[in-house]
Design a protein around this motif. Structure first.
Motif, mmCIF file in Angstrom:
data_model
loop_
_atom_site.group_PDB
_atom_site.id
_atom_site.type_symbol
_atom_site.label_atom_id
_atom_site.label_comp_id
_atom_site.label_asym_id
_atom_site.label_seq_id
_atom_site.Cartn_x
_atom_site.Cartn_y
_atom_site.Cartn_z
ATOM 1 N N THR A 43 -75.821 139.254 -60.117
ATOM 2 C CA THR A 43 -74.620 138.660 -59.371
ATOM 3 C C THR A 43 -74.242 137.225 -59.946
ATOM 4 O O THR A 43 -73.067 137.025 -60.076
ATOM 5 C CB THR A 43 -74.882 138.821 -57.630
ATOM 6 N N LEU A 44 -75.134 136.477 -60.077
ATOM 7 C CA LEU A 44 -74.895 135.039 -60.570
ATOM 8 C C LEU A 44 -74.384 135.202 -61.914
ATOM 9 O O LEU A 44 -73.638 134.304 -62.296
ATOM 10 C CB LEU A 44 -76.464 134.315 -60.739
ATOM 11 N N LEU A 45 -74.894 136.036 -62.729
ATOM 12 C CA LEU A 45 -74.382 136.003 -64.314
ATOM 13 C C LEU A 45 -72.935 136.590 -64.335
ATOM 14 O O LEU A 45 -72.125 136.117 -64.800
ATOM 15 C CB LEU A 45 -75.291 136.843 -65.085
ATOM 16 N N ASP A 46 -72.591 137.597 -63.229
ATOM 17 C CA ASP A 46 -71.216 137.949 -62.947
ATOM 18 C C ASP A 46 -70.385 136.726 -62.517
ATOM 19 O O ASP A 46 -69.205 136.876 -62.779
ATOM 20 C CB ASP A 46 -71.169 139.226 -62.120
ATOM 21 N N THR A 47 -70.908 135.919 -61.600
ATOM 22 C CA THR A 47 -70.136 134.885 -61.078
ATOM 23 C C THR A 47 -69.542 134.043 -62.092
ATOM 24 O O THR A 47 -68.397 133.548 -62.066
ATOM 25 C CB THR A 47 -70.873 134.217 -59.890
ATOM 26 N N ILE A 48 -70.471 133.503 -62.905
ATOM 27 C CA ILE A 48 -70.149 132.475 -64.076
ATOM 28 C C ILE A 48 -69.422 132.896 -64.955
ATOM 29 O O ILE A 48 -68.962 132.083 -66.038
ATOM 30 C CB ILE A 48 -71.634 132.040 -64.437
ATOM 31 N N LYS A 49 -68.953 134.185 -65.107
ATOM 32 C CA LYS A 49 -68.009 134.615 -66.171
ATOM 33 C C LYS A 49 -66.637 134.282 -66.166
ATOM 34 O O LYS A 49 -65.952 134.112 -67.085
ATOM 35 C CB LYS A 49 -68.162 136.205 -66.268
ATOM 36 N N ASN A 50 -66.073 133.961 -64.944
ATOM 37 C CA ASN A 50 -64.902 133.850 -64.780
ATOM 38 C C ASN A 50 -64.717 132.340 -63.779
ATOM 39 O O ASN A 50 -64.167 132.381 -62.749
ATOM 40 C CB ASN A 50 -63.954 134.947 -64.131
ATOM 41 N N LEU A 51 -65.343 131.287 -64.277
ATOM 42 C CA LEU A 51 -65.180 130.108 -63.420
ATOM 43 C C LEU A 51 -63.757 129.496 -63.785
ATOM 44 O O LEU A 51 -63.107 129.726 -64.788
ATOM 45 C CB LEU A 51 -66.326 129.277 -63.785
ATOM 46 N N PRO A 52 -63.406 128.538 -62.637
ATOM 47 C CA PRO A 52 -62.156 127.904 -62.834
ATOM 48 C C PRO A 52 -62.131 127.062 -64.270
ATOM 49 O O PRO A 52 -63.211 126.635 -64.516
ATOM 50 C CB PRO A 52 -62.018 126.836 -61.698
ATOM 51 N N GLU A 53 -60.941 126.721 -64.741
ATOM 52 C CA GLU A 53 -60.938 125.828 -66.049
ATOM 53 C C GLU A 53 -61.422 124.586 -65.862
ATOM 54 O O GLU A 53 -62.075 124.192 -66.764
ATOM 55 C CB GLU A 53 -59.302 125.788 -66.387
ATOM 56 N N ASN A 54 -61.155 123.743 -64.914
ATOM 57 C CA ASN A 54 -61.737 122.466 -64.799
ATOM 58 C C ASN A 54 -63.306 122.485 -64.109
ATOM 59 O O ASN A 54 -63.308 121.704 -63.162
ATOM 60 C CB ASN A 54 -60.763 121.372 -64.508
#
Length: 584
Positions: free
Chosen positions: A207-218
């Motif tokens: 879940t953690l690795l999936d979460t960091i795939k689409n983090l906000p731009e800034n």
């Protein structure tokens, strides 16, 4: 947590049997013995880096014959008293008749275990990564730690990405990680007024690795070490850093060189693990040379800047703006940097040959002058009377010799010119091949086509950027002319119909403009360029179906519309289509 006691006992028994085969620096019988007790299991990268640097420093800096022995307690995962009881019995049995001269204890779990169980009470102990306050309560101890400076670490990361408004913190759920996280929060408290911190500490690995795939731009990610999943299973923090680098769409920073060294994350300001091993050896030398351990002050680990070269390029960070003495991983050198010495050598040879050529040309010119003087003198002698015939004959012979010498020198110069051109041509011809000498002909042809196509593509992009710059600076000049819309649409259809049909698409151009309304005054070239861009874009993203161009006049305005059956643009990205250098 359940523990297989039989399995643990077997492992400890094997470690007891293997103790006599511990690493020895010299072939002679060592006079001093140093025991290193680690909190982590043996396979942890931290242990490998620390032990390797420790042995190297002992070898290079110690004046004693030192035997090094390592124990891996695995206390970070096994915290039960039952496990600790077995471990204590094993260590006491193993060293009851063979006590070390100095004990080095790494990290808080092993330190607490050694002190609570009162192991090696009379032996000097060097404690690593614990509070320096411990020296007040226990005798015969010295401390090496790294006083977490998370605020300057985060501040350095923000200096590289000043638009950041959110930081995601990755950490595990265990005693050591929770301790590190508390120190982190205490140190960056003032930064929370301007930066939002989100903590990814209660997620399983997937879940953690999936979460960091689409983090906000800034935003950016700060890795505080993921060493244990939610089920209590051990996780290699360095391997997980590599997973972060592979999956995260934002830059990843860390506090430890272990987590940033050759893992693919960006890096930043980190604690040097190797410096802890080096400082531990400094303390050992002082103790073995007779200095009282109580007089040895607490030593601090060094902080270093290290970065992944590929990540610097990915995020457009200029390495010249980074602190001096920064360490780079995966750095790629330019052609000049790799072959600088050879290039200087070739240039020196070329300069030498050029100077030689100039000298030869000068000598040749002097010879030509001499030859001309000889010719004048010979003509004068020919007009003399017969008494000078012998001298005249000698002059002719000298003239012939001079001419022969001139011909030989000219031939030599021509040959030298050819010889110089040959290596120059070789240098120019093979310069493009130096980095790809192992490619076969098919690969070389394929790469050449790719380079050519990419060059044309780059050229077009540059043209587009220049055109945009001219538009933004009002440098585009309009040249309006009167032309017929219907004729223009017909010509445009003729221009693109074959290209569209070759891709298997239908192409139509429709106009509702009457011949009376068709004559307009505008810059025909600019209109044509706009429609070319629109139709080519539709052609690029339409694998099958149709492309249509429609023309209409509404309220004295000409309206062109391009439609296609392609992939289209998602709703959330429609507002971005007029931004520069943005595409979906």
């Amino acid at each position: 947590m359940e523990i297989n006691i039989n399995k643990i006992s077997l492992l400890l028994f094997v470690s007891i049997l293997s103790a006599p085969f511990a690493f020895t620096q010299n072939n002679t019988v060592p006079s001093k013995k140093v025991l290193i007790i680690h909190s982590l299991e043996e396979v942890r990268p931290w242990n490998e880096v620390f032990n390797k640097q420790f042995k190297e420093s002992i070898k290079n800096n110690s004046t004693f014959d030192v035997e090094l022995v390592s124990e891996y307690t695995d206390l970070t995962l096994h915290e039960t008293e039952e496990y600790k009881d077995i471990l204590e019995k094993s260590i006491r049995y193993k060293y009851q008749n063979n006590l070390p001269d100095i004990v080095v204890v790494s990290k808080i779990d092993a330190v607490q275990f050694i002190l609570e169980r009162n192991l090696f009470p009379d032996i000097p102990k060097i404690l690593i990564d614990v509070s320096s306050e411990i020296v007040k309560y226990y005798p015969n101890v010295a401390v090496i730690n790294h006083e977490f400076h998370f605020k300057p670490m985060i501040t350095h990361a923000l200096s590289l990405f000043p638009q950041t408004d959110k930081i995601y913190v990755v950490s595990a759920q265990n005693v050591l990680s929770n301790h590190t996280l508390r120190l982190f929060n205490d140190d960056i408290e003032i930064l929370k007024k301007s930066i939002e911190f989100n903590y990814l500490t209660d997620l399983d690995k997937e879940t953690l690795l999936d979460t960091i795939k689409n983090l906000p731009e800034n935003s950016l990610v700060y890795d505080l070490a993921y060493t244990q999943d939610l089920k209590g299973n051990s996780v290699m923090a360095k391997d997980f850093s590599s997973d972060l680098a592979e999956n995260c769409n934002r830059p990843v920073f860390s506090f430890s060189d272990i987590l940033s060294e050759n893992t693919g994350i960006l890096g930043g300001l980190v604690v040097s693990t190797r410096s802890k091993a080096t400082k531990a050896v400094e303390m050992i030398n002082k103790i073995l040379n007779g200095q009282n351990i109580k007089t040895i002050p607490t030593l601090k680990a060094d902080y270093i800047y290290n970065y992944d070269w590929n990540e610097l390029k990915r995020w457009n960070i200029n390495s010249q703006q980074l602190p001096p003495n920064s360490i780079f991983y995966h750095q790629k050198f330019t052609f000049f940097e790799l072959y600088k010495t050879k290039i200087y050598l070739v240039l020196a040879i070329l300069i030498s040959y050029t100077c030689l050529l100039i000298i030869l040309l000068y000598i040749n010119n002097r010879k030509r002058i001499s030859q001309h003087q000889l010719q004048l003198r010979n003509a004068k002698y020919e007009r003399l009377n017969s008494e000078y015939k012998i001298q005249n004959t000698q002059l002719k012979i000298e003239k012939e010799r001079a001419e022969e010498s001139d011909r030989l020198k000219l031939a030599f110069l021509l040959n030298m010119s050819h010889e110089i051109r040959t290596p120059i041509n070789s240098i120019v011809g093979f310069s493009d091949l130096l980095n790809e000498v192992s490619l076969n002909p098919e690969q070389r042809n394929e790469y050449s086509k790719i380079i050519i196509n990419s060059s044309f593509q780059l050229l077009r992009i540059i043209d587009d950027i220049l055109e945009m710059s001219r538009l933004e600076t009002n440098q585009v000049k309009i040249h309006p002319t009167t032309f017929c819309l219907n004729t223009f649409i017909h010509e445009f259809y003729t221009q693109f119909s074959r290209k569209v049909k070759d891709k298997g698409l239908s192409f139509t151009c429709n106009t509702t403009v009457t011949d009376k309304e068709a004559c307009i005054k505008s810059d025909k070239g600019i209109v044509n360029r706009i429609l070319i861009n629109l139709v080519e874009n539709a052609l690029k993203f339409t694998p099958q179906g149709f492309i249509s161009l429609d023309c209409d006049i509404y309220q004295k305005q000409v309206i062109f519309s391009v439609k296609d059956s392609g992939v289209g643009i998602s709703e959330e990205n429609i507002n971005r289509i007029f931004k520069r250098f943005v595409q979906e």
